[in-house]
Write an enzyme that holds these catalytic residues in place. Sequence first.
Site, PDB file in Angstrom:
ATOM      1  N   SER A 167       0.836  -1.211   0.000  1.00  0.00           N
ATOM      2  CA  SER A 167       0.000   0.000   0.000  1.00  0.00           C
ATOM      3  C   SER A 167       0.871   1.261   0.000  1.00  0.00           C
ATOM      4  O   SER A 167       1.851   1.351   0.747  1.00  0.00           O
ATOM      5  CB  SER A 167      -0.886  -0.008   1.247  1.00  0.00           C
ATOM      6  OG  SER A 167      -1.517   1.239   1.411  1.00  0.00           O
ATOM      7  N   CYS A 219      -2.339   2.941  13.669  1.00  0.00           N
ATOM      8  CA  CYS A 219      -2.795   4.264  14.069  1.00  0.00           C
ATOM      9  C   CYS A 219      -3.444   4.194  15.452  1.00  0.00           C
ATOM     10  O   CYS A 219      -4.106   3.214  15.774  1.00  0.00           O
ATOM     11  CB  CYS A 219      -3.829   4.648  13.015  1.00  0.00           C
ATOM     12  SG  CYS A 219      -4.711   6.099  13.344  1.00  0.00           S
ATOM     13  N   THR A 258       6.195  -0.137   7.925  1.00  0.00           N
ATOM     14  CA  THR A 258       7.529   0.433   8.147  1.00  0.00           C
ATOM     15  C   THR A 258       7.872   0.491   9.636  1.00  0.00           C
ATOM     16  O   THR A 258       6.985   0.505  10.492  1.00  0.00           O
ATOM     17  CB  THR A 258       7.585   1.839   7.554  1.00  0.00           C
ATOM     18  OG1 THR A 258       6.480   2.594   8.058  1.00  0.00           O
ATOM     19  CG2 THR A 258       7.511   1.792   6.042  1.00  0.00           C
ATOM     20  N   GLY A 270      12.608  -0.595   2.718  1.00  0.00           N
ATOM     21  CA  GLY A 270      13.676  -0.928   1.777  1.00  0.00           C
ATOM     22  C   GLY A 270      14.555  -2.053   2.304  1.00  0.00           C
ATOM     23  O   GLY A 270      14.271  -2.654   3.350  1.00  0.00           O
TER      24      GLY A 270
HETATM   25  O1  RRO Z   1       1.174   7.826   5.005  1.00  0.00           O
HETATM   26  C1  RRO Z   1       2.175   7.438   5.660  1.00  0.00           C
HETATM   27  O2  RRO Z   1       2.985   8.241   6.132  1.00  0.00           O
HETATM   28  C2  RRO Z   1       2.435   6.005   5.895  1.00  0.00           C
HETATM   29  C3  RRO Z   1       1.479   5.064   6.203  1.00  0.00           C
HETATM   30 BR1  RRO Z   1      -0.328   5.464   6.285  1.00  0.00          BR
HETATM   31  C4  RRO Z   1       1.858   3.731   6.492  1.00  0.00           C
HETATM   32  O3  RRO Z   1       1.048   2.843   6.789  1.00  0.00           O
HETATM   33  N1  RRO Z   1       3.165   3.427   6.444  1.00  0.00           N
HETATM   34  C5  RRO Z   1       4.108   4.347   6.136  1.00  0.00           C
HETATM   35  O4  RRO Z   1       5.302   4.018   6.115  1.00  0.00           O
HETATM   36  N2  RRO Z   1       3.729   5.633   5.848  1.00  0.00           N
END
Ligand code: RRO
Length: 293
Positions: free
Chosen positions: A18, A131, A193, A217
């Site tokens: 995503s 979140c 991440t 990465g």
């Molecule tokens: O949008 C982001 O900063 C972000 C999201 Br939602 C995520 O799930 N993982 C990421 O590394 N960045």
Amino acid sequence: MSLAFCGLELEHPIINASGTFDALAARRVFGDDLLAQFPFAAFVTKTVTVEPRAGNPPPRLWELGAGMINSIGLPNKGLRGFMAEDLPGLAELPVPLIVNVMGFGADEVAELVSALDDAPEVRAMELNVSCPNVKTGLVMGADPRELAGLLERVRPLTARPLIVKLTPNAGDVPAVALAAQEHGADAVSLINTLRGMALDPVSGEPWLGGITGGVSGPAVRAIALAQVHAVAARVQIPVIGMGGVCTGADALDLMRAGAGLVAVGTESFRDPAAGTRISAELSALLGAESAAR
Ligand code: RRO
């Protein structure tokens, strides 16, 4: 390499992570060639939230020796903007569409899941649980009970496959994966991440507008492999593995660790056709493996 995944027929096991491939922008650049040579077996959208969001202040990226740190901050058009403006174009892609959603609490996730359940183009949903729940302050994907509560609320709202995207920034990731399985998730995906930070070399202040960001990465590949291995040993539902995949050999490693599908993320920024190359490399490796048997 075709396979069935949560009832979806896929041509091969490589999908996108995503937020790492903008299919609508790619269509504008590559035209219908993109549809003829789509790099992934399914397409996962960038995270959609209920309300539109501008995202974090810049800078949003920091390049590492072996990857990057992003602090994008969920910019998106919001649920209604997504459904009106993006969904029709995404429905033209030649592969199943998986919509990734995030809510600031179970009520918002419920609103997202219910609305998307009304759209037949949406073949599955991925819940981004990295979140905090505004009611409890807990990160929904970092705590098994919090995730159980979320799934109890949203599972009854759709019969489509629900994939829970796990965060690696949790104390016991396999315990969270098990809670996902026990409360009705059809699959889990990992890793998102890892929290990281970079300093401006001149000022010494945090470089990223969001102060910290997510590391991705090749730097995270070994961590992804360990977490996929641990989660696959704990759950029976399918696992989508991702984290630093650059080659077919990296994808094969994640499959050997227990992943049924593999997602490509950061590598697509370097090469938008990476998915096609990685799936061809994986096919050759699997072919050589079965010939040797
Ligand atoms: O949008 C982001 O900063 C972000 C999201 Br939602 C995520 O799930 N993982 C990421 O590394 N960045």
